[in-house]
Design a protein around this motif. Structure first.
Motif, mmCIF file in Angstrom:
data_model
loop_
_atom_site.group_PDB
_atom_site.id
_atom_site.type_symbol
_atom_site.label_atom_id
_atom_site.label_comp_id
_atom_site.label_asym_id
_atom_site.label_seq_id
_atom_site.Cartn_x
_atom_site.Cartn_y
_atom_site.Cartn_z
ATOM 1 N N MET A 28 1.824 13.223 -13.704
ATOM 2 C CA MET A 28 0.542 12.573 -13.546
ATOM 3 C C MET A 28 -0.521 13.576 -13.111
ATOM 4 S SD MET A 28 1.115 9.546 -14.477
ATOM 5 C CE MET A 28 -0.416 8.766 -14.008
ATOM 6 N N PRO A 29 -1.776 13.310 -13.475
ATOM 7 C CA PRO A 29 -2.855 14.241 -13.130
ATOM 8 C C PRO A 29 -3.238 14.154 -11.657
ATOM 9 C CG PRO A 29 -3.764 12.275 -14.147
ATOM 10 C CD PRO A 29 -2.266 12.137 -14.241
ATOM 11 N N LYS A 30 -3.861 15.209 -11.173
ATOM 12 C CA LYS A 30 -4.447 15.166 -9.843
ATOM 13 C C LYS A 30 -5.841 14.566 -9.958
ATOM 14 C CE LYS A 30 -5.489 18.000 -5.787
ATOM 15 N NZ LYS A 30 -5.355 19.328 -5.142
ATOM 16 N N ALA A 31 -6.132 13.588 -9.140
ATOM 17 C CA ALA A 31 -7.437 12.941 -9.175
ATOM 18 C C ALA A 31 -8.528 13.926 -8.788
ATOM 19 C CB ALA A 31 -7.454 11.741 -8.235
ATOM 20 N N ILE A 32 -9.738 13.715 -9.294
ATOM 21 C CA ILE A 32 -10.833 14.626 -8.966
ATOM 22 C C ILE A 32 -11.209 14.538 -7.493
ATOM 23 C CG2 ILE A 32 -11.745 14.489 -11.331
ATOM 24 C CD1 ILE A 32 -14.035 12.748 -10.194
ATOM 25 N N ILE A 33 -10.812 13.447 -6.831
ATOM 26 C CA ILE A 33 -11.146 13.286 -5.415
ATOM 27 C C ILE A 33 -10.144 13.993 -4.508
ATOM 28 C CG2 ILE A 33 -12.494 11.178 -5.642
ATOM 29 C CD1 ILE A 33 -10.014 9.568 -5.043
ATOM 30 N N GLY A 34 -9.137 14.648 -5.081
ATOM 31 C CA GLY A 34 -8.204 15.428 -4.273
ATOM 32 C C GLY A 34 -6.826 14.821 -4.211
ATOM 33 N N SER A 35 -6.207 14.863 -3.028
ATOM 34 C CA SER A 35 -4.835 14.391 -2.848
ATOM 35 C C SER A 35 -4.800 13.240 -1.848
ATOM 36 C CB SER A 35 -3.941 15.523 -2.330
ATOM 37 O OG SER A 35 -3.883 16.585 -3.262
ATOM 38 N N HIS A 36 -4.067 12.206 -2.215
ATOM 39 C CA HIS A 36 -3.915 11.057 -1.317
ATOM 40 C C HIS A 36 -3.122 11.453 -0.075
ATOM 41 C CE1 HIS A 36 -3.002 7.141 0.275
ATOM 42 N NE2 HIS A 36 -1.704 7.344 0.102
ATOM 43 N N THR A 37 -3.547 10.949 1.078
ATOM 44 C CA THR A 37 -2.842 11.257 2.317
ATOM 45 C C THR A 37 -2.262 10.017 2.998
ATOM 46 O OG1 THR A 37 -4.918 11.141 3.587
ATOM 47 C CG2 THR A 37 -4.228 13.321 2.748
ATOM 48 N N ARG A 38 -3.075 8.973 3.155
ATOM 49 C CA ARG A 38 -2.636 7.803 3.927
ATOM 50 C C ARG A 38 -3.545 6.625 3.624
ATOM 51 N NH1 ARG A 38 -5.678 8.589 9.549
ATOM 52 N NH2 ARG A 38 -7.133 10.208 8.936
ATOM 53 N N VAL A 39 -3.252 5.494 4.272
ATOM 54 C CA VAL A 39 -4.072 4.299 4.150
ATOM 55 C C VAL A 39 -4.490 3.879 5.562
ATOM 56 C CG1 VAL A 39 -4.175 1.896 3.386
ATOM 57 C CG2 VAL A 39 -2.824 3.561 2.086
ATOM 58 N N ILE A 40 -5.777 3.638 5.746
ATOM 59 C CA ILE A 40 -6.267 3.169 7.042
ATOM 60 C C ILE A 40 -6.364 1.649 7.013
ATOM 61 C CG2 ILE A 40 -8.254 3.114 8.594
ATOM 62 C CD1 ILE A 40 -8.779 6.017 7.907
ATOM 63 N N VAL A 41 -5.757 1.014 8.001
ATOM 64 C CA VAL A 41 -5.758 -0.445 8.118
ATOM 65 C C VAL A 41 -6.461 -0.823 9.415
ATOM 66 C CG1 VAL A 41 -4.340 -2.520 8.253
ATOM 67 C CG2 VAL A 41 -3.597 -0.600 6.813
ATOM 68 N N SER A 42 -7.514 -1.597 9.308
ATOM 69 C CA SER A 42 -8.262 -2.027 10.490
ATOM 70 C C SER A 42 -7.516 -3.149 11.214
ATOM 71 C CB SER A 42 -9.653 -2.519 10.098
ATOM 72 O OG SER A 42 -10.403 -1.486 9.504
ATOM 73 N N GLY A 77 8.396 5.869 4.861
ATOM 74 C CA GLY A 77 9.046 6.815 3.975
ATOM 75 C C GLY A 77 8.314 6.992 2.657
ATOM 76 N N GLN A 78 7.546 5.978 2.249
ATOM 77 C CA GLN A 78 6.808 6.043 0.982
ATOM 78 C C GLN A 78 5.309 5.908 1.168
ATOM 79 O OE1 GLN A 78 9.433 3.524 -2.030
ATOM 80 N NE2 GLN A 78 9.584 2.787 0.064
ATOM 81 N N VAL A 79 4.919 5.109 2.157
ATOM 82 C CA VAL A 79 3.504 4.875 2.447
ATOM 83 C C VAL A 79 3.237 5.298 3.885
ATOM 84 C CG1 VAL A 79 1.650 3.171 2.542
ATOM 85 C CG2 VAL A 79 3.519 2.882 0.898
#
Length: 269
Positions: A28-42, A77-79
């Motif tokens: 899969m391609p790398k998105a132009i916005i960079g690399s995914h790191t995490r998800v912030i949940v309020s 482990g995945q997210v």
């Protein structure tokens, strides 16, 4: 979500997860916005929310920036998620970018709207919102750690397959992700139009005109009936559960104290 809509979702998810995927994550391609790191949940109550997430297989990570009264980072482990005591939109998918000024110019050229915070002469954070209100934040690599999940299965929920969202117009949502550099992974028009868009680290499942109230974490396992039963034994009650074709409770939706949806489906990827 009605039982009928959930049944249709189960049919689609089971079908797409049983298909041979044409592109693996390494292709899969790398998105132009960079690399995914995490998800912030309020969240409103950090400790209450952390207790809920630990029951669905997440464990705290050691992160110097985290404070027990304001932010806690966990992973299954995945997210990787960071629970943050705030009233900001949630969830927010976070990326890190090596050259955020160049990215801002590129997004402007694509007419992708952004809001931002400044840090000196550059940007501290760019914020994006898809047509269907999926929220993203992009931060400079110098300010955002390169979080990487281990790849191990969630011990409670099993195999994470996608971040699921609904779209009134699938094409509009799909084109927005295409502009960000995501590529189609799979899709169909039966029993309704859907497409999965992916980059090198994550996959967004876009389901046209479905009743998915917010971005959902979706898991699949062939023994999901037993996994759902164990979660219920821990004191969590699904907001929706649906029997499988042979009348087992193999599919369920759980909701965190702050409204984050977690879909659990019976089947294999």
């Amino acid at each position: 979500m009605t039982v009928r809509l959930l049944l249709i979702l189960v049919v689609v998810f089971t079908g797409l997860c049983s298909q041979t995927v044409a592109q693996t994550s390494s292709m899969m391609p790398k998105a132009i916005i960079g690399s995914h790191t995490r998800v912030i949940v309020s969240v409103k109550d950090l400790l209450q929310s952390m207790a809920w997430w630990t029951k669905v297989g997440f464990s705290p990570l050691s992160r110097p920036e985290d404070k027990i009264d304001s932010a806690i980072t966990l992973s299954d482990g995945q997210v990787i998620i960071t629970l943050v005591k705030t009233n900001q939109p949630s969830p927010v998918i976070v990326y890190r970018c090596d050259n955020i000024k160049r990215l801002k110019a590129q997004l402007d050229s694509l007419t992708i709207l952004t809001t931002f915070d400044l840090e000196g002469p550059s940007y501290k954070e760019l914020r994006l919102r898809s047509p269907n209100s999926v929220y993203l934040a992009v931060r400079p690599s110098t300010m955002e750690d390169d979080f990487k999940a281990t790849g191990a299965l969630n011990p409670v929920c099993g195999n994470f397959t996608e971040f699921s969202t609904s779209a009134t117009k699938l094409r509009d949502e799909q084109n927005w992700w295409l502009d960000l550099g995501f590529a189609p992974v799979r899709g169909d028009s039966v029993p309704y139009p859907y497409v999965n868009m992916g980059d090198e680290r994550i996959e967004i499942g876009i389901h046209e005109d479905r009743d998915i109230a917010s971005l959902a974490f979706t898991y699949f396992m062939p023994d999901m009936e037993q996994r759902i039963a164990r979660i219920k034994q821990l004191g969590l009650t699904p907001i929706e559960e649906i029997p499988t074709a042979d009348n087992r409770i193999g599919n369920a939706i759980f909701q965190s104290p702050d409204g984050q949806l977690v879909y659990l489906f019976d089947g294999k990827q």
